[in-house]
Design an enzyme around this catalytic site. Structure first.
Site, PDB file in Angstrom:
ATOM      1  N   SER A  53      15.257  45.077   4.083  1.00  0.00           N
ATOM      2  CA  SER A  53      16.618  44.627   4.330  1.00  0.00           C
ATOM      3  C   SER A  53      16.902  44.722   5.821  1.00  0.00           C
ATOM      4  O   SER A  53      16.400  45.619   6.500  1.00  0.00           O
ATOM      5  CB  SER A  53      17.585  45.519   3.552  1.00  0.00           C
ATOM      6  OG  SER A  53      18.860  45.493   4.166  1.00  0.00           O
ATOM      7  N   LYS A  59      15.469  50.000   1.881  1.00  0.00           N
ATOM      8  CA  LYS A  59      15.199  48.970   0.874  1.00  0.00           C
ATOM      9  C   LYS A  59      13.806  48.361   0.933  1.00  0.00           C
ATOM     10  O   LYS A  59      13.260  48.139   2.004  1.00  0.00           O
ATOM     11  CB  LYS A  59      16.213  47.831   1.047  1.00  0.00           C
ATOM     12  CG  LYS A  59      17.633  48.255   0.742  1.00  0.00           C
ATOM     13  CD  LYS A  59      17.992  48.024  -0.689  1.00  0.00           C
ATOM     14  CE  LYS A  59      18.510  46.609  -0.829  1.00  0.00           C
ATOM     15  NZ  LYS A  59      18.952  46.345  -2.181  1.00  0.00           N
ATOM     16  N   ASN A 104       3.367  -2.929 -11.375  1.00  0.00           N
ATOM     17  CA  ASN A 104       3.898  -2.159 -12.506  1.00  0.00           C
ATOM     18  C   ASN A 104       2.804  -1.421 -13.281  1.00  0.00           C
ATOM     19  O   ASN A 104       2.944  -0.238 -13.597  1.00  0.00           O
ATOM     20  CB  ASN A 104       4.677  -3.075 -13.453  1.00  0.00           C
ATOM     21  CG  ASN A 104       5.906  -3.661 -12.787  1.00  0.00           C
ATOM     22  OD1 ASN A 104       6.244  -3.269 -11.670  1.00  0.00           O
ATOM     23  ND2 ASN A 104       6.566  -4.600 -13.454  1.00  0.00           N
ATOM     24  N   GLU A 144      11.880  37.657  -7.532  1.00  0.00           N
ATOM     25  CA  GLU A 144      13.185  36.995  -7.675  1.00  0.00           C
ATOM     26  C   GLU A 144      13.076  35.491  -7.420  1.00  0.00           C
ATOM     27  O   GLU A 144      13.682  34.677  -8.123  1.00  0.00           O
ATOM     28  CB  GLU A 144      14.197  37.620  -6.709  1.00  0.00           C
ATOM     29  CG  GLU A 144      14.579  39.040  -7.119  1.00  0.00           C
ATOM     30  CD  GLU A 144      15.335  39.781  -6.025  1.00  0.00           C
ATOM     31  OE1 GLU A 144      15.825  39.154  -5.089  1.00  0.00           O
ATOM     32  OE2 GLU A 144      15.411  41.028  -6.116  1.00  0.00           O
ATOM     33  N   GLN A 150      10.971   4.566 -10.479  1.00  0.00           N
ATOM     34  CA  GLN A 150      10.415   5.102  -9.226  1.00  0.00           C
ATOM     35  C   GLN A 150      10.902   6.533  -9.003  1.00  0.00           C
ATOM     36  O   GLN A 150      10.272   7.308  -8.289  1.00  0.00           O
ATOM     37  CB  GLN A 150      10.854   4.204  -8.068  1.00  0.00           C
ATOM     38  CG  GLN A 150      10.368   4.635  -6.722  1.00  0.00           C
ATOM     39  CD  GLN A 150      10.546   3.540  -5.679  1.00  0.00           C
ATOM     40  OE1 GLN A 150       9.879   2.517  -5.726  1.00  0.00           O
ATOM     41  NE2 GLN A 150      11.473   3.741  -4.767  1.00  0.00           N
ATOM     42  N   ASN A 197      12.630  45.177  -1.274  1.00  0.00           N
ATOM     43  CA  ASN A 197      13.150  44.267  -2.301  1.00  0.00           C
ATOM     44  C   ASN A 197      12.059  43.428  -2.959  1.00  0.00           C
ATOM     45  O   ASN A 197      11.139  42.980  -2.291  1.00  0.00           O
ATOM     46  CB  ASN A 197      14.183  43.318  -1.674  1.00  0.00           C
ATOM     47  CG  ASN A 197      15.385  44.072  -1.147  1.00  0.00           C
ATOM     48  OD1 ASN A 197      15.778  45.088  -1.700  1.00  0.00           O
ATOM     49  ND2 ASN A 197      15.951  43.583  -0.060  1.00  0.00           N
ATOM     50  N   TYR A 231       9.510  -2.583 -17.254  1.00  0.00           N
ATOM     51  CA  TYR A 231       9.651  -1.841 -16.004  1.00  0.00           C
ATOM     52  C   TYR A 231      11.004  -2.098 -15.356  1.00  0.00           C
ATOM     53  O   TYR A 231      11.518  -3.222 -15.339  1.00  0.00           O
ATOM     54  CB  TYR A 231       8.535  -2.228 -15.011  1.00  0.00           C
ATOM     55  CG  TYR A 231       8.694  -1.497 -13.685  1.00  0.00           C
ATOM     56  CD1 TYR A 231       8.200  -0.206 -13.520  1.00  0.00           C
ATOM     57  CD2 TYR A 231       9.383  -2.084 -12.627  1.00  0.00           C
ATOM     58  CE1 TYR A 231       8.376   0.483 -12.329  1.00  0.00           C
ATOM     59  CE2 TYR A 231       9.565  -1.397 -11.424  1.00  0.00           C
ATOM     60  CZ  TYR A 231       9.064  -0.118 -11.288  1.00  0.00           C
ATOM     61  OH  TYR A 231       9.251   0.563 -10.118  1.00  0.00           O
ATOM     62  N   LYS A 263       8.858  10.191  -9.481  1.00  0.00           N
ATOM     63  CA  LYS A 263       7.800  10.796  -8.662  1.00  0.00           C
ATOM     64  C   LYS A 263       8.166  12.068  -7.925  1.00  0.00           C
ATOM     65  O   LYS A 263       7.540  13.122  -8.119  1.00  0.00           O
ATOM     66  CB  LYS A 263       7.252   9.767  -7.682  1.00  0.00           C
ATOM     67  CG  LYS A 263       6.450   8.715  -8.397  1.00  0.00           C
ATOM     68  CD  LYS A 263       6.045   7.584  -7.520  1.00  0.00           C
ATOM     69  CE  LYS A 263       5.688   6.396  -8.393  1.00  0.00           C
ATOM     70  NZ  LYS A 263       6.822   5.881  -9.211  1.00  0.00           N
ATOM     71  N   THR A 273      13.974  46.867 -27.758  1.00  0.00           N
ATOM     72  CA  THR A 273      14.738  45.764 -28.343  1.00  0.00           C
ATOM     73  C   THR A 273      16.157  45.969 -27.826  1.00  0.00           C
ATOM     74  O   THR A 273      16.592  47.112 -27.630  1.00  0.00           O
ATOM     75  CB  THR A 273      14.740  45.786 -29.887  1.00  0.00           C
ATOM     76  OG1 THR A 273      15.324  47.015 -30.328  1.00  0.00           O
ATOM     77  CG2 THR A 273      13.335  45.671 -30.469  1.00  0.00           C
ATOM     78  N   HIS A 274      16.859  44.897 -27.565  1.00  0.00           N
ATOM     79  CA  HIS A 274      18.210  44.970 -26.967  1.00  0.00           C
ATOM     80  C   HIS A 274      18.184  45.719 -25.632  1.00  0.00           C
ATOM     81  O   HIS A 274      19.191  46.310 -25.239  1.00  0.00           O
ATOM     82  CB  HIS A 274      19.222  45.646 -27.905  1.00  0.00           C
ATOM     83  CG  HIS A 274      19.157  45.163 -29.314  1.00  0.00           C
ATOM     84  ND1 HIS A 274      19.856  44.070 -29.766  1.00  0.00           N
ATOM     85  CD2 HIS A 274      18.427  45.611 -30.375  1.00  0.00           C
ATOM     86  CE1 HIS A 274      19.585  43.869 -31.053  1.00  0.00           C
ATOM     87  NE2 HIS A 274      18.712  44.787 -31.449  1.00  0.00           N
ATOM     88  N   SER A 295       9.084   3.544  -1.253  1.00  0.00           N
ATOM     89  CA  SER A 295       8.620   4.793  -1.877  1.00  0.00           C
ATOM     90  C   SER A 295       7.436   5.406  -1.127  1.00  0.00           C
ATOM     91  O   SER A 295       6.894   6.417  -1.546  1.00  0.00           O
ATOM     92  CB  SER A 295       8.238   4.533  -3.332  1.00  0.00           C
ATOM     93  OG  SER A 295       7.338   3.449  -3.417  1.00  0.00           O
TER      94      SER A 295
HETATM   95  N1  ARG Z   1       7.247   2.000  -6.085  1.00  0.00           N
HETATM   96  C1  ARG Z   1       7.315   1.489  -7.400  1.00  0.00           C
HETATM   97  C2  ARG Z   1       7.466   2.632  -8.381  1.00  0.00           C
HETATM   98  O1  ARG Z   1       7.225   3.719  -7.987  1.00  0.00           O
HETATM   99  C3  ARG Z   1       6.076   0.733  -7.698  1.00  0.00           C
HETATM  100  C4  ARG Z   1       6.248  -0.375  -8.701  1.00  0.00           C
HETATM  101  C5  ARG Z   1       6.996  -1.453  -8.088  1.00  0.00           C
HETATM  102  N2  ARG Z   1       7.164  -2.537  -8.970  1.00  0.00           N
HETATM  103  C6  ARG Z   1       8.117  -3.410  -8.796  1.00  0.00           C
HETATM  104  N3  ARG Z   1       8.206  -4.361  -9.613  1.00  0.00           N
HETATM  105  N4  ARG Z   1       8.994  -3.265  -7.835  1.00  0.00           N
HETATM  106  O2  ARG Z   1       7.838   2.491  -9.505  1.00  0.00           O
END
Ligand code: ARG
Length: 458
Positions: A277, A283, A110, A290, A322, A285, A317, A325, A155-156, A23
């Site tokens: 454009s 144009k 964790n 948007e 993960q 835009n 956990y 994130k 309205t509408h 990660s």
């Molecule tokens: N990269 C993990 C997460 O974002 C961190 C926690 C990892 N814990 C584990 N037991 N593998 O959740």
């Protein structure tokens, strides 16, 4: 590959598996929070006699060094570490040796990641709140300048009754104010510290969780260690609140796109917020509006994604989490960017007041007031409604507005009409007599503006 958990394993992790599992590419975003959490943890361990003061000071110095070097660019966060926690710990051990190996005493990744994510989200809530406040300030200053800018209320998407631009913008002020209140609610509810929950069942070390919580600006420690490591409710709440912010921005953007069209001509978006454009030379835009509308989809997507990820996870956990994130980071960055751009777009936009007022006049938005005039002269409302309906038809036929219709035409349908009907159906009267609290009348409006000003200053 620098892993924290080699002991039990006899084989190297497959490269693909390693990459799939890692990660670091995204959780490096909270290196600061990770170091901050570790510093608090170490201070607490020393206070409890689990580390010596000397070990504490060495670790703190090492952590500060890592933070400094990451920030000045001399230490790069590289993919050879599985996650930001491994990166910090491995670098600490490199720097200070054995004491660094004690950092993780009484802690698991964790509760560490639960903490980092909370610290990150909490900081971002404060930033988003700041962006919302800036936008509210912009809206309020537009309101102050446009208490007498008449425009049709719809309205509408049909012209209904005349309002003012201040009143119309005031509706959005309320929406974004509620968004800020939602941010404050979430921040309050989430502000309990998960550190000390360990992997899921706490620890046998005599940790002082109150103390860690206090060092990190939390209101106290979380009350259940299993929930602490597996709660992502606050992420869901945040993404829901951010979805609502985007929904508001999107509605406002949609109105601006309509108003900026040739057909409406109520506003002209500044060149800086428009694009041309490649083929049609005429144009200009409203791309930014948007895109603001379009980006709503990815924030809603983040909300659906995390709701779905969390729905089948048994306690406590699991690695599924993960996945909280990247989408949260993306949603936060998207919303912050959109809020900034939107505030810039409306502060540079030109409001064409005469077009708005003419549009209010031409759409018979004063018809209700013409009927009310008759009611005030003793005609029952249902009859008045019918009479004015016929007058409107006549005007449509002649291509004129109610204030351009000659008095004798009015009187043909009801002798109750007198010369003062013109004043009664003037835009000024129609708007300025609407003085119930929350209505567009100038006194009612000024009162709300004063209250809003106080709210923003408070
Ligand atoms: N990269 C993990 C997460 O974002 C961190 C926690 C990892 N814990 C584990 N037991 N593998 O959740």
């Amino acid at each position: 590959m620098a892993q924290l958990w080699g002991g039990r394993f006899t084989k190297e992790t497959d490269k693909l598996v390693y990459n799939f599992n890692a990660s670091i590419s995204f959780d490096q975003k909270f290196y600061k929070q990770d170091i901050m959490g570790s510093k608090a943890h170490v201070k607490m361990l020393a206070k409890q006699g689990i580390l010596t003061e000397e070990e504490r000071d060495q670790i703190l110095e090492g952590l500060d060094g890592i933070l400094r070097d990451v920030e000045n660019g001399s230490l790069e966060i590289t993919p050879e570490y599985e996650d930001i926690h491994s990166f910090v710990e491995a670098n600490l051990i490199d720097r200070i040796g054995d004491p660094g190996k004690k950092l993780h005493t009484g802690r698991s990744r964790n509760d560490q990641v639960a903490l980092d994510m909370k610290l990150y989200v909490r900081d971002e809530i404060d930033e988003i709140d700041g962006e919302l406040k800036t936008l509210l300030q912009e809206l309020l200053s537009l309101m102050e300048k446009n208490v007498h800018t008449y425009m049709p209320g719809f309205t509408h998407l049909q012209k209904a009754q005349p309002v003012t631009l201040a009143h119309h913008i005031g509706a959005y002020f309320e929406m974004f104010r509620r968004d800020r209140e939602r941010m404050a609610d979430i921040r309050k509810r989430m502000n309990l510290c998960p550190l000390g929950a360990g992997a899921l069942a706490g620890t046998t070390y005599p940790l002082d969780r109150e103390y860690t919580a206090q060092l990190l600006g939390f209101d106290g420690p979380t009350r259940n260690s299993m929930d602490s490591v597996s709660d992502r409710d606050y992420v869901i709440e945040l993404l829901s609140a951010l979805s609502t912010v985007m929904m508001h921005l999107s509605r406002f953007s949609e109105e601006i796109i309509l108003w900026n069209s040739n057909e409406y001509g109520f506003v002209e978006i500044d060149d800086a917020y428009s694009t041309g454009s490649s083929i049609m030379p005429q144009k200009k835009n409203p791309d930014i509006a948007e895109l603001l509308r379009g980006k709503t989809g990815r924030v809603y997507g983040a909300l659906m994604s995390i709701l779905t990820t969390m729905k089948g996870i048994p306690l406590a956990y699991n690695k599924d989490m993960q996945e909280d994130k990247e989408l949260t980071f993306d949603a936060i960055d998207t919303v912050k960017g959109c809020l900034r751009l939107f505030a810039g777009m409306i502060s540079t936009m030109e409001f064409r007041r005469e077009v708005m007022e003419a549009s209010a006049k031409n759409g018979f938005t004063n018809a209700t007031d013409a009927a009310d005039y008759l009611v005030n002269h003793g005609v029952p409302f249902r009859d008045a409604h019918g009479i004015v309906g016929r007058l409107v038809l006549l005007c449509i036929d002649r291509g004129i507005s109610l204030d351009e219709l000659p008095l004798e035409e009015y009187q043909k349908l009801s002798p109750a009409f007198q010369e003062d009907i013109y004043e009664a159906v003037s835009m000024k009267t129609c708007v300025e007599k609407r003085e119930t609290y929350g209505a567009p009348g100038p006194e009612a409006m000024e009162k709300v503006i004063r209250e809003n000003r106080k709210y923003l200053e408070g």
